[in-house]
Design an enzyme around this catalytic site. Structure first.
Site, PDB file in Angstrom:
ATOM      1  N   ASN A  30      68.983 -35.513  29.925  1.00  0.00           N
ATOM      2  CA  ASN A  30      69.461 -34.873  28.425  1.00  0.00           C
ATOM      3  C   ASN A  30      68.864 -32.712  28.527  1.00  0.00           C
ATOM      4  OD1 ASN A  30      66.343 -34.487  27.501  1.00  0.00           O
ATOM      5  ND2 ASN A  30      66.892 -36.414  26.028  1.00  0.00           N
ATOM      6  N   CYS A  80      78.454 -39.459  26.645  1.00  0.00           N
ATOM      7  CA  CYS A  80      77.068 -38.861  26.913  1.00  0.00           C
ATOM      8  C   CYS A  80      76.894 -39.217  25.303  1.00  0.00           C
ATOM      9  CB  CYS A  80      76.675 -37.358  27.384  1.00  0.00           C
ATOM     10  SG  CYS A  80      77.276 -35.800  26.686  1.00  0.00           S
ATOM     11  N   SER A  81      76.262 -38.347  24.616  1.00  0.00           N
ATOM     12  CA  SER A  81      75.604 -38.485  23.357  1.00  0.00           C
ATOM     13  C   SER A  81      76.467 -37.421  22.955  1.00  0.00           C
ATOM     14  CB  SER A  81      74.184 -37.745  22.636  1.00  0.00           C
ATOM     15  OG  SER A  81      73.316 -38.708  23.925  1.00  0.00           O
ATOM     16  N   ASP A  82      76.830 -36.813  22.926  1.00  0.00           N
ATOM     17  CA  ASP A  82      77.118 -35.826  21.655  1.00  0.00           C
ATOM     18  C   ASP A  82      78.750 -35.747  22.492  1.00  0.00           C
ATOM     19  OD1 ASP A  82      76.297 -35.270  19.230  1.00  0.00           O
ATOM     20  OD2 ASP A  82      74.882 -34.432  20.223  1.00  0.00           O
ATOM     21  N   ASP A 134      77.618 -31.940  26.706  1.00  0.00           N
ATOM     22  CA  ASP A 134      76.822 -30.973  27.831  1.00  0.00           C
ATOM     23  C   ASP A 134      76.951 -31.884  28.574  1.00  0.00           C
ATOM     24  OD1 ASP A 134      74.844 -29.279  26.659  1.00  0.00           O
ATOM     25  OD2 ASP A 134      74.231 -31.148  25.325  1.00  0.00           O
TER      26      ASP A 134
END
EC number: 3.1.3.95
Lengths: 621, 549
Positions: free
Chosen positions: A273, A336-338, A341
């Site tokens: 991350n 990924c998460s949001d 990135d």
């Protein structure tokens, strides 16, 4: 400017970063509204944009003055010694204020004026047209269509207005899916491979928790896989390490359960991350900024920073995408998460491997506009444009550029642009001089009225294109349609020209690249010269064709004209040196700063031992 | 001895050859006295033609009756042969083992090799000391040729002819020789025409524990100093190691006895430490499965680039004494045959433009390595895959070439030759059809009658057709001193040597070709423009002449 108390300080010393001999240049320091400027006694200017300043540090007072260390986001580090502490303090305070602005409107882009009129500025902004780009990829088509669901940013604020989705995905499905995805970032098209009819799609993590499911989301994924007529299964690539994704489940997020989705193959690829990446770069910079660094410390530092491991992870993920499409003909959904990135890194790099257009200068701009800017990579937060949360800063885009650089190293002929282009873009994601990278998503940019108030970077880079051309680029060769890089560890090297861009002493003294670049330019000029000469000769001959007889007569009278001979010599001389000029040897003259160090050291009395200085050998007492 | 005795099975059919980046080939394997040959007999070309002396180690294993021999070469290549039949395989393996470790030099291939090319220039006479001295004698009269070592009696590892200060007679040289390790009295290595400063090299002084001194030695090296000037002694050992050497009769120059000299200790590693370093590095490069952390830590643990940095730094220091300080330098370690030669020859690459040309570099190798008595035969007997813990092997010469490559990378236009030239020298130092790198010094080469019985490498290399392969298209004579950066960020792993067999360099090679094309096109265009300008000028003058009368 209310922040500037001292605008000019004289007798300031600029220390050589890697010298232990306290070698320095003396000059004058100027503080302007936008830049810090140092002019040394040789009138050499060092400009530092306030927005480039990552940190300013005032060190303990020494006998020669007050040291001020400035670290920049483009990895320049300068070390000043200001004679009076008061001046140093003033500059220090000013820079603290100037380098961290609270509002967008105070950024350089809003005052930068390149003397263009409104229509020129607007034209600049229209240079990159994403609708055009989707058309180039081959959408809309019978499987994919433009959705107006997000036209007013109602479904997802961080997505662009125009999104491409499978034709069979109805609006309720989209809306339903967006409610099941973090920040409403539902699966949309990112790259379409026309030949394989396979797509790269992107989204954020599902809000699945331990057991939640969403029929609309499942339908949307199914629609994506159905939009690929060749291969019915699709890959869902979660770019996070499995552990991170699992931890997210506890917070009601997580990843897709293969049992709930038909025809998906789920895959983790393990990119760390933003916080891990930030501290990795921090470690890397600490190591390579050490004076008198030994080879072993360098490599163990490189290893423990993990930087190249992260770069390799991003590259491997992109290769996974390219292979899924090329080998298996399968579509891929990446998150990924949001999804702003790692997802941007992997999608853009994967597209770059697949499509040679993105390896051209214009195409690379399009790629950045599409996968990074339009899909809401939070440039302002990641680059720390404003005084904000330092935990949001992360070198995600820098890593993308580094991956591209590694590809240019492995495929020197596959890219239209050169390293300088990548460095220049890196410079400007932090410079805040142009509007492109300001803000964190399209909506924010529109609210800021960037297109009216600021300029776009791309036309300026295109105007300067010559500097950024790769002289070895071979556009014709079809071999490079898909790049298949080799990611064996030894293929990854420390990118010296990025992280030591301003430490000239560490660079090769002669650059093959510049020579070939200049030679290519010169060749074009020579081709033109030849045409001109040939036409002139033709004219001359035509003129003479009547008087052949006289000419021959004259020739016999003046077999060798001395005047002619000398003039020819002169002409050839003026023509030849171009080549020499191309090869001027950098830094090898006696004034080379690295070596003037020694003289002083040698004149000291009786040095007993010799120590290694950073980069060079020198003697100590 | 007959080679036939060693070759139990001269020929095996249906052998499969595996090489990295090539498809497997099936063919017939033949063993000759000096070569291992594999031919698929498809188009009369041999797929593999390997010198036995290039084989560093072999492994064999069996699966049923199918044997596999893995051949590890001194140039780091690894190939695999699948041989049907256990007996054939064992025979082949033991033959290769025997033939690749012949103990007599005169059985080596150079003594049997008959060149298929026309010798234009006999390389054995290309770089005579007299000729080299002539280059200096125009600039200085302070030096002379001495024939004191004519019969190799004064120093067995020196050539018959050496350059010494004019004011020192042969009698004094004999005395100095008894005071220096291996009889290696200080001789001229390099004369810097720009300021008359010199690099000398020697063995360590034999001061021992009781501080022995030698007036002639002091006189000799002082004779090289200008009035009122000081010189530098660069000892390639750390102070500690140098002090320990006294217990074994060696030592270093005491300040009291050499007041005009300032001594500097640098630490360049030697022997098994370098050998271990090479073994570790090659092992790390050969394992493609390493993850990033493991690769970096293996690369670090090999210490190879640390050695490169140390050697380059010492050479920079010597060059700096000469060019920046205007002081002469004496370099030595213990024997004066390894690190001494690395430092002295690299300093010349930095200082002397001639040594960056093909001829000049060959002369440098001839003078500073071969004639200076670097024990090639001992050092290059085994390479990175050797298991035997022999004491004398060390990649001293390879490290020197690596350092040259590092400088070449930083000054890509200042060398007349390219990377392939350096790789070629590495290969021939370890296994060759030429006699140049046989023996440990001139005395041994003389006894072996290499000049009469073998061909010189230079006879082959200096033919235009070969030279063109080694030419650097970017070369533009650069008369300046070139100072390399020795920062870890500026040094790189020499991929052309260490990753050569581990990755495909296709795209990089193609890019290089494109670069050559651009340069050649540029030359063509320039020539054409010149011709056209001349033509136009001629026409215009004719015009003028025609109109003027």
């Amino acid at each position: 400017m209310e922040h500037i108390r001292t605008t000019k300080v004289e007798q300031v010393k600029l220390l050589d970063r890697f010298s232990t001999g306290n070698k320095s240049l003396t000059g004058t320091l100027y503080l302007t509204a936008t830049h810090l400027l140092f002019i040394d006694s040789h009138q050499k200017e060092t400009w530092i944009l306030h927005h480039h300043i990552a940190s300013v540090e005032k060190l303990a007072l020494t006998t020669s003055g007050c040291p001020l260390v400035i670290q920049c986001k483009n990895f320049r580090i300068v070390h000043f010694i200001v004679p009076r502490e008061r001046d140093c303090h003033d500059i220090y305070n000013s820079l603290l204020q100037l380098s961290k602005q609270a509002k967008y409107e105070d950024l350089y882009a809003f005052s930068y004026n390149p003397k263009q009129n409104d229509s020129e500025r607007l034209q600049g902004w229209q240079l990159i047209d994403l609708a055009e780009e989707y058309k180039r990829m081959g959408v809309p088509n019978s499987h994919w269509q433009l959705s107006d669901a997000n036209r007013e940013y109602k479904i997802c604020e961080t997505y662009p207005r125009e999104l491409y989705v499978p034709r069979i995905a109805s609006k309720p499905i989209i809306v339903g899916s967006s409610k099941f995805r973090s920040k409403g970032r539902f699966p949309v098209l990112c790259y379409y491979h026309e030949e394989k009819e396979a797509a790269i799609c992107r989204c954020s993590q599902p809000l699945s928790g331990f057991s939640a499911r969403c029929l609309e989301d499942e339908h949307l994924l199914q629609a994506i896989s159905k939009a690929n007529p060749v291969n019915r299964y699709m890959y869902v690539v979660d770019t996070r390490p499995k552990l991170n994704a699992m931890a997210n489940r506890a917070a009601g997020k997580g990843y897709e359960n293969e049992d709930n989705y038909s025809n998906i193959r789920f895959q983790f690829v393990g990119i760390e991350n933003i916080h891990v990446m930030r501290s990795s770069l921090q470690k890397l910079l600490e190591v390579n900024g050490t004076r008198g660094l030994s080879v072993n410390d360098f490599y163990s530092g490189l290893e423990s920073s993990g930087w190249l491991r992260h770069i390799k992870a991003v590259m491997d993920a992109a290769i996974f995408l390219a292979k899924a499409i090329m080998v298996e003909n399968a579509s891929v959904l990446v998150h990924c998460s949001d999804g702003w990135d790692r997802t941007s890194q992997v999608c853009s790099l994967g597209s770059l491997l697949l499509d040679s257009y993105y390896r051209t200068i214009k195409g690379f701009m399009v790629l950045i506009e599409k996968d990074w800017i339009s899909f809401g990579h939070k440039f302002s937060e990641r680059c720390g444009h404003l005084d904000g949360d330092p935990k949001e800063v992360s070198p995600v885009f820098t890593q993308f550029l580094e991956c591209v650089w590694h590809l240019t190293e492995q495929f020197p002929q596959a890219f239209e642009f050169n390293e300088a282009f990548l460095l220049q873009i890196h410079e400007h994601i932090h410079s805040c001089q142009f509007g492109n990278f300001l803000g964190n998503c399209q909506k924010e940019r529109e609210d800021l009225k960037l297109k009216e108030k600021t300029y776009s970077l791309w036309p300026f880079l295109l105007d300067d294109q010559k500097k950024f051309l790769n002289p070895l680029y071979s556009s014709k060769s079809q071999r490079f349609t898909v790049l298949e890089p080799n990611t064996v560890s030894f293929n990854f090297k420390f990118w010296r020209n990025m992280y030591h861009q301003f430490d000239r002493t560490l660079h090769p003294r002669q650059s093959i690249f510049n020579i070939i670049m200049n030679m290519n330019e010169q060749n074009k000029q020579l081709e033109k010269d030849i045409q001109d000469l040939e036409s002139k000769i033709k004219q001359c001959k035509n003129k003479q064709s009547d008087g052949v007889l006289t000419k021959e007569l004259l020739h016999s009278v003046h077999p060798e004209s001395p005047i002619l001979k000398t003039s020819l010599c002169l002409k050839e001389q003026t023509l030849l040196p171009v080549n020499d000029a191309l090869r001027t040897i950098e830094g090898s003259n006696p004034a080379d700063n690295r070596y003037s160090d020694y003289t002083e050291e040698f004149s000291k009395s009786e040095p007993g031992v010799v120590s290694l200085e950073y980069g060079v050998a020198r003697m100590t007492c | 001895m007959e080679f036939a005795e060693l070759i139990k099975t001269p020929r095996v059919d249906n052998v499969v050859l595996h090489r990295p980046f090539y498809p497997a080939v099936e063919g017939t394997l033949c063993l000759t006295g000096h070569h291992l040959i594999l031919s698929s007999r498809q188009d009369n070309t041999e797929e593999l033609w390997l010198l036995h002396s290039n084989i560093d180690a072999i492994d064999k294993r069996f699966v049923g009756s199918l044997g596999t021999i893995i051949i590890k070469c001194k140039d780091f290549r690894i190939i695999q042969l699948d041989i049907p039949g256990m007996e054939e395989c064992l025979n082949i393996a033991s033959s290769i083992e025997a033939l690749s470790t012949l103990d007599s030099v005169t059985l080596m291939y150079p003594f049997f090799y008959r060149p298929m090319f026309e010798v234009i220039e006999d390389g054995w006479h290309s770089f005579l000391p007299e000729q080299e001295f002539e280059l200096y004698s125009s600039a200085t009269s302070e030096w002379r040729l001495s024939y004191v070592n004519k019969e190799f009696a004064v120093c067995p590892s020196y050539p018959p002819i050496v350059i010494v200060p004019k004011s020192i007679d042969d009698e004094a040289l004999r005395k100095v020789a008894t005071f220096r390790h291996g009889g290696r009295f200080p001789v001229l290595s390099y004369y810097h025409k720009k300021n008359g400063m010199v690099i000398m090299r020697s063995g360590q002084p034999l001061t021992g524990t009781n501080g022995r001194r030698c007036k002639e030695d002091e006189k000799l090296i002082n004779a090289t100093l200008r009035a009122g000037k000081r010189g530098y002694i660069i000892d390639t050992r750390s102070l500690n190691v140098a002090q320990q050497a006294r217990a074994k009769g060696g030592g270093f120059e005491q300040e009291a006895h050499y007041p005009q000299w300032r001594r500097i200790h640098k630490s360049i590693e030697r022997y098994h430490i370098l050998q271990d370093s090479l073994i570790k590095l090659v092992e790390a490069c050969n394992d493609q499965t390493h993850n990033m952390d493991r690769w970096l830590s293996k690369l670090e643990a090999s210490n190879w680039l640390t050695h490169v940095k140390e050697i380059l730094t010492t050479a920079c220091l010597a060059a700096q004494c000469i060019d920046r300080e205007g002081a002469s330098v004496l370099i030595h370690g213990a024997e004066g045959t390894d690190s001494t030669l690395q430092a002295a020859s690299l300093a010349q690459i930095i200082l002397e433009p001639r040594s960056r040309t093909v001829r000049g570099f060959e002369a440098l190798i001839e003078r500073e390595w071969l004639q200076a008595g670097h024990p090639f035969q001992q050092r290059c007997a085994q390479s990175a895959y050797c298991n035997s813990k022999q004491k004398w092997e060390a990649p001293v010469f390879l490290l020197f070439l690596d350092c040259v490559w590092q400088i070449l990378r930083q000054f890509p236009c200042s060398f007349e030759f390219n990377e392939h030239f350096l790789i070629m020298l590495f290969e021939h130092a370890y296994a060759s059809q030429f006699g140049t790198f046989l023996g440990n010094n001139e005395s041994e080469r003389c006894k072996l009658k290499l000049q009469q019985k073998t061909m010189s490498l230079w006879s082959w290399v200096n033919r235009p057709s070969e030279l063109s392969k080694f030419a650097n298209p970017l070369f533009e004579a650069n008369n300046l001193v070139i100072w390399p950066s020795v920062a870890p960020q500026s040094l790189q792993l020499w991929e052309g040597i260490f990753l050569r067999w581990n990755r495909s360099s296709k795209y990089v090679d193609e890019a290089y070709e494109e670069m050559v094309n651009i340069i050649e096109y540029n030359r063509e265009l320039q020539a054409k423009v010149n011709i056209l300008r001349r033509q136009l000028a001629e026409l215009e003058t004719e015009d003028g002449l025609r109109e003027s009368p």
